[in-house]
Scaffold this motif. Sequence first.
Motif, PDB file in Angstrom:
ATOM      1  N   UNK A 217       0.136  -0.998  -0.101  1.00 25.26           N
ATOM      2  CA  UNK A 217      -0.120   0.141  -0.132  1.00 25.26           C
ATOM      3  C   UNK A 217       0.430   1.134   0.317  1.00 25.26           C
ATOM      4  N   UNK A 218       1.614   1.283   1.025  1.00 22.18           N
ATOM      5  CA  UNK A 218       2.934   2.652   0.850  1.00 22.18           C
ATOM      6  C   UNK A 218       3.305   2.848  -0.262  1.00 22.18           C
ATOM      7  N   UNK A 219       3.735   1.671  -0.587  1.00 22.55           N
ATOM      8  CA  UNK A 219       4.764   1.401  -2.584  1.00 22.55           C
ATOM      9  C   UNK A 219       3.751   2.410  -3.165  1.00 22.55           C
ATOM     10  N   UNK A 220       3.015   1.612  -3.241  1.00 24.70           N
ATOM     11  CA  UNK A 220       1.326   2.123  -4.387  1.00 24.70           C
ATOM     12  C   UNK A 220       1.355   3.597  -4.341  1.00 24.70           C
ATOM     13  N   UNK A 221       1.311   4.079  -3.218  1.00 26.02           N
ATOM     14  CA  UNK A 221       0.572   5.470  -2.761  1.00 26.02           C
ATOM     15  C   UNK A 221       2.083   6.175  -3.026  1.00 26.02           C
ATOM     16  N   UNK A 222       3.146   5.923  -2.621  1.00 25.97           N
ATOM     17  CA  UNK A 222       4.308   6.789  -2.970  1.00 25.97           C
ATOM     18  C   UNK A 222       4.349   7.048  -4.496  1.00 25.97           C
ATOM     19  N   UNK A 223       3.862   5.652  -5.465  1.00 29.82           N
ATOM     20  CA  UNK A 223       4.807   5.895  -6.439  1.00 29.82           C
ATOM     21  C   UNK A 223       3.417   6.708  -7.012  1.00 29.82           C
ATOM     22  N   UNK A 224       2.468   6.529  -6.690  1.00 33.36           N
ATOM     23  CA  UNK A 224       1.848   7.293  -7.758  1.00 33.36           C
ATOM     24  C   UNK A 224       1.556   8.453  -7.212  1.00 33.36           C
ATOM     25  N   UNK A 225       1.964   9.409  -5.783  1.00 30.77           N
ATOM     26  CA  UNK A 225       2.130  10.833  -6.002  1.00 30.77           C
ATOM     27  C   UNK A 225       3.359  11.243  -6.347  1.00 30.77           C
ATOM     28  N   UNK A 226       4.202  10.390  -6.844  1.00 29.66           N
ATOM     29  CA  UNK A 226       4.747  10.800  -7.710  1.00 29.66           C
ATOM     30  C   UNK A 226       5.019  10.982  -9.264  1.00 29.66           C
ATOM     31  N   UNK A 227       4.422   9.757  -9.218  1.00 25.83           N
ATOM     32  CA  UNK A 227       3.586   9.864 -10.773  1.00 25.83           C
ATOM     33  C   UNK A 227       2.972  11.066 -11.299  1.00 25.83           C
ATOM     34  N   UNK A 228       1.642  11.443 -10.467  1.00 25.34           N
ATOM     35  CA  UNK A 228       1.068  13.003 -10.543  1.00 25.34           C
ATOM     36  C   UNK A 228       1.786  14.074 -10.371  1.00 25.34           C
ATOM     37  N   UNK A 229       3.275  13.973  -9.607  1.00 26.90           N
ATOM     38  CA  UNK A 229       3.541  15.733  -9.777  1.00 26.90           C
ATOM     39  C   UNK A 229       4.306  15.942 -10.488  1.00 26.90           C
ATOM     40  N   UNK A 230       4.909  14.743 -12.213  1.00 27.06           N
ATOM     41  CA  UNK A 230       5.280  14.357 -12.641  1.00 27.06           C
ATOM     42  C   UNK A 230       4.744  14.326 -14.224  1.00 27.06           C
ATOM     43  N   UNK A 231       3.287  14.138 -14.032  1.00 29.70           N
ATOM     44  CA  UNK A 231       2.935  14.603 -15.313  1.00 29.70           C
ATOM     45  C   UNK A 231       2.261  15.969 -14.758  1.00 29.70           C
ATOM     46  N   UNK A 232       2.266  15.988 -14.197  1.00 30.86           N
ATOM     47  CA  UNK A 232       1.706  18.353 -13.675  1.00 30.86           C
ATOM     48  C   UNK A 232       3.024  18.621 -14.156  1.00 30.86           C
ATOM     49  N   UNK A 233       4.025  18.274 -13.797  1.00 30.10           N
ATOM     50  CA  UNK A 233       5.163  19.345 -14.430  1.00 30.10           C
ATOM     51  C   UNK A 233       5.388  18.920 -16.192  1.00 30.10           C
ATOM     52  N   UNK A 234       5.141  17.762 -16.399  1.00 29.26           N
ATOM     53  CA  UNK A 234       4.727  17.854 -18.293  1.00 29.26           C
ATOM     54  C   UNK A 234       4.018  18.055 -19.354  1.00 29.26           C
ATOM     55  N   UNK A 235       2.645  18.540 -18.400  1.00 23.60           N
ATOM     56  CA  UNK A 235       1.667  19.799 -18.546  1.00 23.60           C
ATOM     57  C   UNK A 235       1.640  21.108 -18.614  1.00 23.60           C
ATOM     58  N   UNK A 236       1.945  21.308 -17.323  1.00 23.50           N
ATOM     59  CA  UNK A 236       2.413  22.787 -17.244  1.00 23.50           C
ATOM     60  C   UNK A 236       3.340  23.139 -16.727  1.00 23.50           C
ATOM     61  N   UNK A 237       4.862  22.753 -16.599  1.00 28.06           N
ATOM     62  CA  UNK A 237       5.742  22.711 -15.851  1.00 28.06           C
ATOM     63  C   UNK A 237       6.179  23.240 -14.345  1.00 28.06           C
ATOM     64  N   UNK A 238       4.735  22.882 -13.488  1.00 25.08           N
ATOM     65  CA  UNK A 238       5.004  23.636 -12.172  1.00 25.08           C
ATOM     66  C   UNK A 238       4.116  22.468 -11.328  1.00 25.08           C
TER      67      UNK A 238
END
Length: 242
Positions: A217-238
């Motif tokens: 559970x902790x591993x998946x939630x952490x991966x999801x959090x990092x993945x979410x912010x990487x996608x945000x940088x990809x889309x908006x740069x911030x």
Amino acid sequence: MRHLCYTLVIALAACSDSPPPAGDGPDPEAVAATVASGPADPAALPYFVLGSQARSRRPGWVPFPRDSAARRQRVERQRSIARAEMDLATRVGRAGDWRAADAILLDAFGPDSVVSVRSAVQMLDRFLLRGEQDADKAEALGRYTQVLLDYQSEEGALLLWALLRLEGHWEEGRRQRSARMAADRLGGAYARIAGCVDCTTEQALSAMWPATRRSKEDILRDIAAVHRELRQIELAGTPMPG
């Protein structure tokens, strides 16, 4: 029946004594040492550092030989490389600052050579993502970040924080493309652990046995959090707030 049993015993023995193929990084023939990875202080970063999930591997790796003499020769070479890795890791770990550590690695690998993934992980985690940053440190940060990108590393948390610190030093298009590459690789790591593609963390966890769910559970939630912010940088740069 007896013949079948002997055949099975021999087959099992042949499988059991074949170690897995060598790890990632530059060719051992060209580079005699790489640096053992691992976060120096996991609590220093607010995200899980995905060292245990990394699956980077250079193209064209050679399967472990089955011939006994060749296998012994390769094992001995791997032991020699491991000893060199430990020595180099110790020297880098004792470096007083990032400049000294960088000089050690440039000397070990050669100024025109690409360092290993493990070297890049150690430099980012121990030196380059900590403390104040000037132009020289940003240049080094960019070099070691590019190593992880080139090797398609799944070190998502390190890449996230590197890309955040490279804002203003890398042009925005490069930073966004890099975030997309890192997110794609991390998505593959998530799918392997979750056992599903394009599923939410809750959906993945609900399909697991309780013991598996507790360990993942902790591993998946952490991966999801990092993945979410990487996608945000990809889309908006911030980064996304919150």
